[in-house]
Motif scaffolding. Structure first.
Motif, short mmCIF file in Angstrom:
data_model
loop_
_atom_site.label_atom_id
_atom_site.label_comp_id
_atom_site.label_asym_id
_atom_site.label_seq_id
_atom_site.Cartn_x
_atom_site.Cartn_y
_atom_site.Cartn_z
N ASP A 94 0.84 -1.19 0.00
CA ASP A 94 0.00 0.00 0.00
C ASP A 94 0.88 1.24 0.00
O ASP A 94 1.68 1.45 0.92
CB ASP A 94 -0.93 -0.02 1.21
N CYS A 95 0.71 2.07 -1.03
CA CYS A 95 1.60 3.20 -1.31
C CYS A 95 1.04 4.49 -0.73
O CYS A 95 -0.08 4.89 -1.08
CB CYS A 95 1.75 3.38 -2.81
N HIS A 96 1.83 5.14 0.13
CA HIS A 96 1.39 6.37 0.79
C HIS A 96 2.55 7.35 0.90
O HIS A 96 3.72 6.97 0.87
CB HIS A 96 0.89 6.07 2.21
N SER A 97 2.18 8.63 1.10
CA SER A 97 3.18 9.64 1.47
C SER A 97 2.48 10.74 2.25
O SER A 97 1.25 10.91 2.18
CB SER A 97 3.86 10.23 0.22
N ILE A 98 3.29 11.50 3.00
CA ILE A 98 2.75 12.53 3.88
C ILE A 98 3.85 13.54 4.18
O ILE A 98 5.04 13.21 4.10
CB ILE A 98 2.21 11.89 5.18
N ARG A 99 3.46 14.75 4.51
CA ARG A 99 4.44 15.76 4.91
C ARG A 99 5.24 15.28 6.12
O ARG A 99 4.72 14.58 6.99
CB ARG A 99 3.74 17.07 5.24
N SER A 100 6.47 15.68 6.19
CA SER A 100 7.35 15.19 7.26
C SER A 100 7.19 15.96 8.57
O SER A 100 7.68 15.49 9.61
CB SER A 100 8.81 15.24 6.80
N GLN A 150 2.30 -1.63 4.42
CA GLN A 150 2.13 -0.23 4.03
C GLN A 150 3.48 0.48 4.08
O GLN A 150 4.27 0.26 4.99
CB GLN A 150 1.17 0.48 4.99
N MET A 151 3.70 1.32 3.06
CA MET A 151 4.88 2.18 3.06
C MET A 151 4.42 3.63 3.03
O MET A 151 3.80 4.07 2.06
CB MET A 151 5.76 1.90 1.84
N GLU A 152 4.69 4.34 4.11
CA GLU A 152 4.40 5.77 4.21
C GLU A 152 5.71 6.51 4.05
O GLU A 152 6.61 6.40 4.89
CB GLU A 152 3.79 6.08 5.57
N LEU A 153 5.84 7.24 2.96
CA LEU A 153 7.06 7.99 2.67
C LEU A 153 6.90 9.44 3.13
O LEU A 153 5.85 10.04 2.94
CB LEU A 153 7.33 7.99 1.17
N ALA A 154 7.95 9.99 3.69
CA ALA A 154 7.98 11.43 3.92
C ALA A 154 8.07 12.12 2.57
O ALA A 154 8.92 11.78 1.74
CB ALA A 154 9.16 11.80 4.80
N GLN A 155 7.22 13.10 2.34
CA GLN A 155 7.21 13.76 1.04
C GLN A 155 8.47 14.57 0.77
O GLN A 155 8.78 14.88 -0.39
CB GLN A 155 5.96 14.62 0.90
N SER A 156 9.22 14.84 1.80
CA SER A 156 10.51 15.53 1.62
C SER A 156 11.48 14.68 0.82
O SER A 156 12.47 15.20 0.29
CB SER A 156 11.13 15.85 2.99
N THR A 157 11.22 13.38 0.68
CA THR A 157 12.13 12.50 -0.06
C THR A 157 11.99 12.64 -1.57
O THR A 157 12.87 12.18 -2.31
CB THR A 157 11.90 11.03 0.32
N TYR A 158 10.89 13.26 -2.05
CA TYR A 158 10.73 13.34 -3.50
C TYR A 158 10.03 14.60 -4.00
O TYR A 158 9.90 14.77 -5.22
CB TYR A 158 9.99 12.09 -4.02
N LEU A 159 9.57 15.48 -3.11
CA LEU A 159 9.01 16.75 -3.54
C LEU A 159 10.05 17.86 -3.43
O LEU A 159 10.92 17.81 -2.55
CB LEU A 159 7.79 17.13 -2.69
N ALA A 160 9.94 18.85 -4.30
CA ALA A 160 10.84 20.00 -4.20
C ALA A 160 10.63 20.73 -2.89
O ALA A 160 11.58 21.22 -2.27
CB ALA A 160 10.62 20.94 -5.39
N GLU A 161 9.38 20.80 -2.46
CA GLU A 161 9.02 21.45 -1.20
C GLU A 161 7.69 20.89 -0.74
O GLU A 161 6.81 20.61 -1.57
CB GLU A 161 8.91 22.97 -1.41
#
Length: 265
Positions: free
Chosen positions: A143-149, A218-229
């Motif tokens: 399960d693919c997720h991401s969220i602000r750090s 589930q993998m919850e990624l910090a969005q700082s890992t792939y967003l410019a900001e």
């Protein structure tokens, strides 16, 4: 617009994408306040991040935004994290605890949204998992997720880069959690948490039945890992994402290779 899109593959891994969608029916958009219409809690570009990483993977993607109804919440409305700040089946606030509605939905409308969006998404996901299990003897839901750090309303400090959730090891075989954890922990310059703030949402907990050949992580990624900001316009950073995609591909490839050892064909 259809509430779910399925990309059917012939491998043992199914990618769930419950929060990549940004579609809002116009009547719902009109009832959100300006803050809500900003859609800040989207798993921005998570479908682009995972696109093409594992040949043969099946993808099940919700097209609707989580403010319509959250496809990763218990349809009964029961909280995933009792006693902690979180958002519900239809969020009334954003991740910062601020109201998002000028005219919030009542129980009847929430049920209508469940029938129109939540149920079709899970019917498609369940059907694909069963198809894959019949073909391979096992199915592995990732399960693919991401969220602000940084979200003080939800958690203290800075979120780890990789956040693995298996509901304390109950939703998948130990080898699956160990493989994902090992690749993450060997990723130079990255931090990893397992069953920390994010232990797996309703999807992971509902479908993860290892004894039946259904494994979920589930993998919850910090969005700082792939967003410019981590702020509007939520731009995808191709350079950051390139390195991350390599690590994610290693995880998915390893999980697919594990299938035969889990009782698969």
């Amino acid at each position: 617009m259809t509430p779910v899109e399925v990309g059917r593959g012939d491998g043992p891994v199914v990618l769930g994408l419950p929060h990549a969608g940004t579609w809002l029916p116009e009547d719902i958009r009109a009832r959100l306040n300006p803050r809500g219409r900003g859609l800040a809690d989207t798993d921005w570009h998570i479908d682009r991040l995972y696109d093409g990483l594992l040949p043969g993977a099946t993808t099940v993607r919700a097209t609707f935004h989580r403010y319509v109804i959250d496809a990763n919440r218990d349809p009964s409305g029961q909280s995933l994290y009792p006693g902690r700040n979180t958002t519900g089946l239809v969020p009334l606030t954003d991740f910062d605890g601020a109201p998002i509605w000028d005219d919030a939905p009542d129980a009847r409308e929430i049920e209508a949204r469940r029938v129109a969006c939540h149920a079709p998404y899970h019917a498609a996901l369940e059907a694909e998992l069963e198809r894959v299990r019949q073909r391979h003897g096992v199915a592995i839901l990732y399960d693919c997720h991401s969220i602000r750090s940084h979200i003080p309303f939800l958690f203290d400090g800075t979120l780890s880069d990789f956040n693995i959730g298996t509901n304390m090891g109950t939703t998948c075989a130990p080898a699956i959690e160990a493989a994902a954890r090992g690749i993450c922990e060997r990723s130079e310059g990255c931090t990893t948490a397992v069953n920390g703030r994010f232990k797996g949402g309703w999807t992971t907990r509902h479908y993860g039945r290892p004894a039946e050949g259904l494994h979920a992580i589930q993998m919850e990624l910090a969005q700082s890992t792939y967003l410019a900001e981590e702020a509007p316009p939520w731009a995808f950073d191709a350079e950051k994402a390139a390195g991350l995609r390599g690590r994610l591909a290693s995880i998915l490839e390893t999980l697919a290779d594990l299938a035969p050892s889990l009782g698969g064909k």
